[in-house]
Design a protein around this motif. Structure first.
Motif, PDB file in Angstrom:
ATOM      1  N   ASP A   1       0.814  -1.217   0.000  1.00 50.84           N
ATOM      2  CA  ASP A   1       0.000   0.000   0.000  1.00 50.84           C
ATOM      3  C   ASP A   1       0.847   1.267   0.000  1.00 50.84           C
ATOM      4  O   ASP A   1       0.378   2.320  -0.435  1.00 50.84           O
ATOM      5  N   TYR A   2       2.091   1.175   0.510  1.00 54.08           N
ATOM      6  CA  TYR A   2       2.915   2.372   0.658  1.00 54.08           C
ATOM      7  C   TYR A   2       4.348   2.083   0.236  1.00 54.08           C
ATOM      8  O   TYR A   2       4.818   0.949   0.303  1.00 54.08           O
ATOM      9  N   ASP A   3       5.040   3.143  -0.169  1.00 56.50           N
ATOM     10  CA  ASP A   3       6.474   3.039  -0.403  1.00 56.50           C
ATOM     11  C   ASP A   3       7.163   2.712   0.918  1.00 56.50           C
ATOM     12  O   ASP A   3       6.872   3.331   1.960  1.00 56.50           O
ATOM     13  N   ALA A   4       8.059   1.744   0.907  1.00 55.32           N
ATOM     14  CA  ALA A   4       8.677   1.254   2.141  1.00 55.32           C
ATOM     15  C   ALA A   4       9.438   2.341   2.882  1.00 55.32           C
ATOM     16  O   ALA A   4       9.374   2.429   4.118  1.00 55.32           O
ATOM     17  N   VAL A   5      10.180   3.197   2.161  1.00 50.37           N
ATOM     18  CA  VAL A   5      10.964   4.249   2.816  1.00 50.37           C
ATOM     19  C   VAL A   5      10.047   5.285   3.449  1.00 50.37           C
ATOM     20  O   VAL A   5      10.246   5.703   4.606  1.00 50.37           O
ATOM     21  N   ASP A   6       9.025   5.708   2.738  1.00 51.66           N
ATOM     22  CA  ASP A   6       8.078   6.689   3.282  1.00 51.66           C
ATOM     23  C   ASP A   6       7.416   6.168   4.550  1.00 51.66           C
ATOM     24  O   ASP A   6       7.337   6.864   5.566  1.00 51.66           O
ATOM     25  N   PHE A   7       6.927   4.950   4.490  1.00 50.92           N
ATOM     26  CA  PHE A   7       6.212   4.360   5.625  1.00 50.92           C
ATOM     27  C   PHE A   7       7.130   4.196   6.827  1.00 50.92           C
ATOM     28  O   PHE A   7       6.757   4.505   7.968  1.00 50.92           O
ATOM     29  N   TYR A   8       8.341   3.717   6.566  1.00 54.97           N
ATOM     30  CA  TYR A   8       9.324   3.473   7.631  1.00 54.97           C
ATOM     31  C   TYR A   8       9.609   4.744   8.417  1.00 54.97           C
ATOM     32  O   TYR A   8       9.535   4.759   9.657  1.00 54.97           O
ATOM     33  N   TRP A   9       9.913   5.846   7.717  1.00 57.71           N
ATOM     34  CA  TRP A   9      10.312   7.067   8.405  1.00 57.71           C
ATOM     35  C   TRP A   9       9.119   7.854   8.940  1.00 57.71           C
ATOM     36  O   TRP A   9       9.225   8.502   9.996  1.00 57.71           O
ATOM     37  N   LEU A  10       7.987   7.809   8.272  1.00 59.51           N
ATOM     38  CA  LEU A  10       6.819   8.523   8.792  1.00 59.51           C
ATOM     39  C   LEU A  10       6.382   7.927  10.125  1.00 59.51           C
ATOM     40  O   LEU A  10       6.081   8.664  11.071  1.00 59.51           O
ATOM     41  N   ALA A  11       6.355   6.612  10.228  1.00 56.19           N
ATOM     42  CA  ALA A  11       5.988   5.970  11.492  1.00 56.19           C
ATOM     43  C   ALA A  11       6.963   6.344  12.605  1.00 56.19           C
ATOM     44  O   ALA A  11       6.563   6.573  13.753  1.00 56.19           O
ATOM     45  N   ARG A  12       8.239   6.455  12.265  1.00 54.84           N
ATOM     46  CA  ARG A  12       9.249   6.755  13.276  1.00 54.84           C
ATOM     47  C   ARG A  12       9.191   8.211  13.751  1.00 54.84           C
ATOM     48  O   ARG A  12       9.351   8.482  14.933  1.00 54.84           O
ATOM     49  N   ILE A  13       8.959   9.154  12.831  1.00 56.24           N
ATOM     50  CA  ILE A  13       8.887  10.553  13.291  1.00 56.24           C
ATOM     51  C   ILE A  13       7.617  10.779  14.089  1.00 56.24           C
ATOM     52  O   ILE A  13       7.611  11.527  15.069  1.00 56.24           O
TER      53      ILE A  13
ATOM     54  N   PHE B   1       9.671  23.423   1.281  1.00 58.46           N
ATOM     55  CA  PHE B   1      10.334  22.294   1.932  1.00 58.46           C
ATOM     56  C   PHE B   1      10.713  21.242   0.888  1.00 58.46           C
ATOM     57  O   PHE B   1      10.265  21.306  -0.260  1.00 58.46           O
ATOM     58  N   PRO B   2      11.537  20.278   1.271  1.00 60.46           N
ATOM     59  CA  PRO B   2      11.926  19.210   0.332  1.00 60.46           C
ATOM     60  C   PRO B   2      10.719  18.425  -0.175  1.00 60.46           C
ATOM     61  O   PRO B   2       9.606  18.562   0.331  1.00 60.46           O
ATOM     62  N   ASN B   3      10.973  17.538  -1.133  1.00 59.50           N
ATOM     63  CA  ASN B   3       9.887  16.903  -1.868  1.00 59.50           C
ATOM     64  C   ASN B   3       9.580  15.460  -1.479  1.00 59.50           C
ATOM     65  O   ASN B   3       8.816  14.791  -2.175  1.00 59.50           O
ATOM     66  N   SER B   4      10.164  14.970  -0.410  1.00 62.45           N
ATOM     67  CA  SER B   4       9.857  13.604   0.013  1.00 62.45           C
ATOM     68  C   SER B   4       9.779  13.540   1.528  1.00 62.45           C
ATOM     69  O   SER B   4      10.292  14.418   2.227  1.00 62.45           O
ATOM     70  N   ILE B   5       9.143  12.510   2.031  1.00 63.72           N
ATOM     71  CA  ILE B   5       8.966  12.363   3.478  1.00 63.72           C
ATOM     72  C   ILE B   5      10.305  12.314   4.211  1.00 63.72           C
ATOM     73  O   ILE B   5      10.518  13.074   5.162  1.00 63.72           O
ATOM     74  N   PRO B   6      11.244  11.439   3.839  1.00 58.98           N
ATOM     75  CA  PRO B   6      12.512  11.427   4.588  1.00 58.98           C
ATOM     76  C   PRO B   6      13.307  12.712   4.436  1.00 58.98           C
ATOM     77  O   PRO B   6      13.971  13.147   5.379  1.00 58.98           O
ATOM     78  N   GLU B   7      13.230  13.348   3.266  1.00 59.21           N
ATOM     79  CA  GLU B   7      13.960  14.600   3.081  1.00 59.21           C
ATOM     80  C   GLU B   7      13.395  15.695   3.970  1.00 59.21           C
ATOM     81  O   GLU B   7      14.146  16.522   4.510  1.00 59.21           O
ATOM     82  N   VAL B   8      12.086  15.712   4.154  1.00 61.17           N
ATOM     83  CA  VAL B   8      11.470  16.683   5.071  1.00 61.17           C
ATOM     84  C   VAL B   8      11.892  16.402   6.500  1.00 61.17           C
ATOM     85  O   VAL B   8      12.254  17.309   7.259  1.00 61.17           O
ATOM     86  N   ILE B   9      11.859  15.151   6.887  1.00 57.35           N
ATOM     87  CA  ILE B   9      12.194  14.780   8.264  1.00 57.35           C
ATOM     88  C   ILE B   9      13.642  15.127   8.596  1.00 57.35           C
ATOM     89  O   ILE B   9      13.935  15.640   9.685  1.00 57.35           O
ATOM     90  N   PHE B  10      14.556  14.866   7.670  1.00 58.07           N
ATOM     91  CA  PHE B  10      15.983  15.080   7.928  1.00 58.07           C
ATOM     92  C   PHE B  10      16.479  16.422   7.396  1.00 58.07           C
ATOM     93  O   PHE B  10      17.687  16.671   7.402  1.00 58.07           O
ATOM     94  N   ASP B  11      15.577  17.293   6.992  1.00 58.06           N
ATOM     95  CA  ASP B  11      15.943  18.612   6.475  1.00 58.06           C
ATOM     96  C   ASP B  11      16.682  19.420   7.544  1.00 58.06           C
ATOM     97  O   ASP B  11      16.208  19.569   8.675  1.00 58.06           O
ATOM     98  N   CYS B  12      17.846  19.938   7.188  1.00 66.06           N
ATOM     99  CA  CYS B  12      18.615  20.752   8.127  1.00 66.06           C
ATOM    100  C   CYS B  12      19.303  21.907   7.398  1.00 66.06           C
ATOM    101  O   CYS B  12      20.379  22.360   7.799  1.00 66.06           O
ATOM    102  N   VAL B  13      18.694  22.364   6.288  1.00 67.44           N
ATOM    103  CA  VAL B  13      19.276  23.454   5.511  1.00 67.44           C
ATOM    104  C   VAL B  13      19.376  24.713   6.359  1.00 67.44           C
ATOM    105  O   VAL B  13      20.424  25.363   6.439  1.00 67.44           O
ATOM    106  N   ASP B  14      18.279  25.082   7.002  1.00 71.43           N
ATOM    107  CA  ASP B  14      18.292  26.256   7.882  1.00 71.43           C
ATOM    108  C   ASP B  14      18.645  25.861   9.318  1.00 71.43           C
ATOM    109  O   ASP B  14      19.386  26.549   9.994  1.00 71.43           O
ATOM    110  N   ALA B  15      18.075  24.756   9.748  1.00 70.72           N
ATOM    111  CA  ALA B  15      18.333  24.197  11.080  1.00 70.72           C
ATOM    112  C   ALA B  15      17.654  22.839  11.117  1.00 70.72           C
ATOM    113  O   ALA B  15      16.826  22.529  10.260  1.00 70.72           O
ATOM    114  N   VAL B  16      18.015  22.015  12.088  1.00 71.51           N
ATOM    115  CA  VAL B  16      17.338  20.729  12.236  1.00 71.51           C
ATOM    116  C   VAL B  16      15.864  20.996  12.506  1.00 71.51           C
ATOM    117  O   VAL B  16      15.507  21.742  13.412  1.00 71.51           O
TER     118      VAL B  16
END
Length: 260
Positions: free
Chosen positions: A138-150, A179-194
């Motif tokens: 039902d979901y992309d494995a990377v998206d699901f993995y990191w969304l559940a964790r955050i 913001f970035p264009n994917s779930i993990p990129e948004v979660i780990f975004d630190c361009v301005d700050a974590v």
């Protein structure tokens, strides 16, 4: 679901992965980490056949002493792995792939095995391992993995509504041009700050709670409890000075205040 253990694996030939070239890495399938040892060698991820299929569920797996191949059957799908010919065969279709027998266990290249079964695999730089999404998932494995964790790390003690809200904020940011264009990129975004404290303190890497996994499913299915909110904070843990000065308050759910 029936899960038979691969037994009687007595391969005539053994290909041992070079100790210096291969290193163990984590592997997850459809958001669930495999409880096994997988290896990366020359850019290729190898996983034990039995452990991979046990994780998928519904497979019977055995060693065919006559053909000297590892064999598996699930409903209408039949798979065999030949360490002598270095091939994977799925329902008669033959794929060239290095099949390694290491300490009595049959290892397959993850990407080729998953693709032969109709799914896809990718490297996850944030996990430092490989992720596989099976056919029909039902979901992309990377998206699901990191969304559940955050969700779990940020709101594991909140009610389901509040956990869904945190997931909504992540997806709202993915859809925003700011913001970035994917779930993990948004979660780990630190361009301005974590952006998320769990990334800084490491709690993002903890196994998510069952409720947080359910919240992630609901978010990915389109459930929304905070509209277009893209920021939140917990007043008990932070003063939220920047958010209060620069964003519009929307609502409070549990311990979190949400802003657009």
């Amino acid at each position: 679901m029936k899960r038979n253990i691969l037994c009687g694996l007595l391969a005539a030939a053994a290909l041992v992965l070079p100790a210096k070239a291969a290193r163990p890495i984590p592997v997850q399938v459809d958001g669930q980490e495999l409880n096994t040892t997988a290896y990366l060698e020359q850019g290729v991820t190898y996983v034990p056949l039995r452990d991979l299929l046990d994780n998928l569920g519904g497979w019977e797996v055995w060693w065919d002493s006559q053909t000297k191949t590892a064999a598996a059957v699930s409903e209408e799908t039949r798979l065999s792995a030949d360490p002598d010919a270095n091939t994977i065969t799925v329902n008669g279709d033959v794929y060239k792939a290095l099949v390694a027998v290491v300490n009595g266990r049959t290892y397959l290249p993850l990407r080729q095995a998953i693709e032969a079964l109709g799914g896809y695999a990718q490297w996850d730089p944030w996990m430092g391992g490989a992720a596989a999404t099976t056919a029909g998932a039902d979901y992309d494995a990377v998206d699901f993995y990191w969304l559940a964790r955050i969700i779990s790390a940020e709101s594991g003690g909140e009610p389901l509504e509040g956990q869904i809200a945190v997931g909504n904020v992540v997806l709202n940011r993915v859809e925003s041009e700011d913001f970035p264009n994917s779930i993990p990129e948004v979660i780990f975004d630190c361009v301005d700050a974590v952006q998320f404290e769990p990334v800084e303190n490491g709690s993002i890497y903890r196994i998510p709670s069952t409720l947080s996994v359910e919240a992630a499913r609901r978010v990915l299915d389109g459930e929304n409890t905070v509209g277009k909110a893209m920021f939140f904070y917990a007043p008990a843990l932070s003063e939220g000075i920047w958010i209060n000065d620069n964003r519009e308050y929307q609502q409070t759910i549990g311990c979190h205040r949400f802003y657009v």
